[in-house]
Write a protein that holds these residues in place. Structure first.
Motif, mmCIF file in Angstrom:
data_model
loop_
_atom_site.group_PDB
_atom_site.id
_atom_site.type_symbol
_atom_site.label_atom_id
_atom_site.label_comp_id
_atom_site.label_asym_id
_atom_site.label_seq_id
_atom_site.Cartn_x
_atom_site.Cartn_y
_atom_site.Cartn_z
ATOM 1 N N MET A 15 20.969 -19.883 -131.936
ATOM 2 C CA MET A 15 20.160 -20.593 -132.926
ATOM 3 C C MET A 15 20.151 -19.804 -134.231
ATOM 4 N N THR A 45 21.864 -26.344 -125.267
ATOM 5 C CA THR A 45 21.651 -27.303 -126.367
ATOM 6 C C THR A 45 20.312 -28.050 -126.283
ATOM 7 N N VAL A 90 17.982 -25.796 -128.067
ATOM 8 C CA VAL A 90 18.198 -25.749 -129.515
ATOM 9 C C VAL A 90 17.670 -27.043 -130.160
ATOM 10 N N ARG A 91 17.950 -28.180 -129.508
ATOM 11 C CA ARG A 91 17.452 -29.449 -130.063
ATOM 12 C C ARG A 91 15.926 -29.443 -130.133
ATOM 13 N N TYR A 107 14.319 -27.569 -132.981
ATOM 14 C CA TYR A 107 14.407 -28.183 -134.312
ATOM 15 C C TYR A 107 13.755 -29.571 -134.376
ATOM 16 N N GLY A 113 10.985 -30.572 -135.238
ATOM 17 C CA GLY A 113 10.202 -30.774 -136.458
ATOM 18 C C GLY A 113 11.038 -31.059 -137.691
ATOM 19 N N HIS A 114 12.356 -30.895 -137.602
ATOM 20 C CA HIS A 114 13.205 -31.136 -138.769
ATOM 21 C C HIS A 114 13.546 -32.605 -138.967
ATOM 22 N N PHE A 155 15.761 -34.604 -137.322
ATOM 23 C CA PHE A 155 17.144 -35.056 -137.164
ATOM 24 C C PHE A 155 17.388 -35.762 -135.826
ATOM 25 N N GLU A 156 16.368 -35.843 -134.993
ATOM 26 C CA GLU A 156 16.472 -36.605 -133.755
ATOM 27 C C GLU A 156 16.028 -38.034 -134.053
ATOM 28 N N GLY A 157 16.568 -38.990 -133.318
ATOM 29 C CA GLY A 157 16.099 -40.362 -133.469
ATOM 30 C C GLY A 157 14.694 -40.504 -132.924
#
Lengths: 324, 172
Positions: free
Chosen positions: B1, B140, B143-144, B147, B149-150, B152-154
């Motif tokens: 990360m 992974t 790692v997902r 993040y 809070g960013h 970038f996930e649907g």
């Protein structure tokens, strides 16, 4: 400074000048200039040539002046026309750089059709257009792909701070599975929602932006890039929509129909893995290096983009599972 | 990360210093004062991060010595001293040590991928590919989750929160 984009410095200004026909003119323009370092090091000259070549063919900003050797400005730059429009609905939600924009069904219908038509026009453009004089044209289409792999491997090795077995595995797979393109096309390189402007009152695409990664290559590269899950969103029923516009099968069917060009699934898979690897390198290696060294004009935004790392690595893993 | 805490803080300081503070109303004294304190607080945090773990261990060690010096030799005191000894032993590796070791192992595996695909047999390539993909399947989701809070996930992401994942793996 204009808002939007994570790669280049963009400054809006209005110029009173005498145009090429000798007429006094008042023109809104955009200065597009390299920062000290960028998440993608690209050529302003080639971007300028693409804008010139596609002027009047697809909606794009007018190309006015080029300073690719930084003779007049601190870094390589060009001046383009300013185009009215938005990259995402003013009332909807979206992430940085226009990612995950949410579009209404009406917008999807109208923009989706234009999106496919414009991409088809770009891919059918004559790669021997003399205005594209700074573009490399390898004699062998296979060599074009080898060159791409080598250049991204070099970027990874120069920029990465942490070794990644998954990245090495992806490079190994790509080298062992290079397709033979049936023809070369102009490849936009960053064709997705967020990288075009549209006018909301008539749902019309007013400009295709961000031509900086454009090159001569395999059209499947663009198609696979557009299909990347990072650049799409989900419809009301949860179905994944390519660039937030339409399901993948519909996108590929429409593209084939409009362009008259075929889509080879195996080649598409190769480019999906290639593009996924490329975006991993940009996020994990280059964005990390340039923000750590405080080299951009918006480090906090570029660092935020490193947050795509998890989604991109997982997509790369999923693709590689399918071929192993 | 890659988005380590120090990078997050450094980029926030950059944005405050070069974009936000220059844009503040010059007559708004409280805003300038608070903005300067924000930069100071973030800068202090950057300076503090590398020493936090060692500082806490030093404090623990000192308190353990103090308690051992007293004449209170109850069972409870002895148990606390044993606990302190155990924690000091288990925490002897710093976060930097852990990170360095992660990098060394990743480097070894990445090098093995390169060499195996250059000189290895098909069976060896299959084996190293399996090892890499299995490791990625474990890593992974973490790692997902890190993040989430960013944005970038649907909206229908199936990634479990980081805390739940780490509890399940017990940090292993």
């Amino acid at each position: 400074m204009a808002f939007g984009g994570a790669s280049k410095v963009q400054v809006y200004f209005e110029l009173d000048w005498t145009d090429a026909d000798g007429a006094p003119s008042h023109t809104p323009m955009v200065l597009r200039m390299d920062p000290a370092e960028s998440i993608q090091e690209t050529s302003r000259r080639r971007e300028f040539e693409l804008l010139t070549a596609f002027s009047g063919i697809v909606p794009a900003p007018a190309a006015y002046w080029l300073d690719d050797t930084a003779e007049h400005l601190p870094y390589p730059a060009m001046v383009t026309g300013f185009v009215t429009g938005v990259t995402k609905p003013t009332t909807g939600a979206a992430g940085v750089s226009g990612l995950k924009a949410s579009l209404t069904p009406e917008l999807r219908n109208s923009l989706g059709q234009q999106f496919v038509e414009i991409l088809s026009t770009i891919h059918n453009h004559d790669v021997d257009d003399p205005r594209l004089r700074s573009f490399e044209r390898a004699g062998d289409a296979h060599d074009v792909i080898v060159h791409h792999i080598n250049s991204w491997d070099r970027i990874w090795q120069e920029d990465s701070d942490v070794p990644s077995p998954l990245v090495r595995l992806a490079f190994a797979w790509l080298r062992a599975n290079i397709p033979t393109p049936d023809r070369l096309s102009v490849v936009h390189g960053d064709f997705r929602t967020g990288n075009y402007l549209f006018t909301e009152d008539d749902a019309t695409i007013s400009a295709i932006l961000d031509w900086e990664g454009g090159h001569i290559g395999d059209r499947h590269e663009d198609l696979a890039y557009t299909l990347n899950r990072m650049f799409g969103s989900e419809g009301d029923d949860g179905e994944f929509l390519v660039s937030g516009l339409m399901p993948e099968s519909e996108f590929l069917d429409r593209y084939t129909q409009v362009s008259g060009l075929s889509v080879d699934p195996e080649t598409l898979r190769f480019w999906k893995i290639f593009n996924c690897l490329k975006t991993v390198i940009i996020a994990v290696a280059t964005a990390y290096r340039i923000t750590t060294n405080k080299k951009t004009h918006q480090d906090v935004l570029v660092a935020w983009i490193i947050g795509t790392e998890g989604v991109l690595l997982d997509e790369l893993r999923t693709h590689l599972e399918e071929v192993n | 990360m890659q988005l380590r805490t120090s990078l997050r803080l450094n980029t926030a300081v950059e944005a405050m210093t070069h974009v936000i503070i220059p844009a503040l109303d010059p007559d708004n004294g409280p805003a300038h004062e608070q903005a300067a304190l924000v930069v100071g607080m973030l800068t202090n945090a950057i300076d503090w991060l590398p020493y936090e773990h060692a500082f806490d261990r030093a404090e623990l060690s000192s308190n353990r010595e103090a308690l051992a010096q007293t004449s209170d030799a109850t069972e409870q005191t002895a148990a606390l001293i044993d606990l302190a000894d155990d924690v000091l032993l288990r925490s002897s590796a710093s976060p930097g040590d852990v990170l360095d070791c992660v990098r060394a192992l990743r480097y070894a595996l990445a090098t093995q991928v390169d060499s195996t695909f250059e000189n290895g047999t098909p069976a060896e390539r299959t084996a190293v590919s399996r090892a890499v993909l299995d490791a990625a399947a474990r890593e992974t989701p973490l790692v997902r989750a890190a993040y989430l809070g960013h944005g970038f996930e649907g909206p229908t992401t199936g990634v479990a929160p980081l805390a739940d994942q780490l509890v399940r793996t017990g940090g292993k």
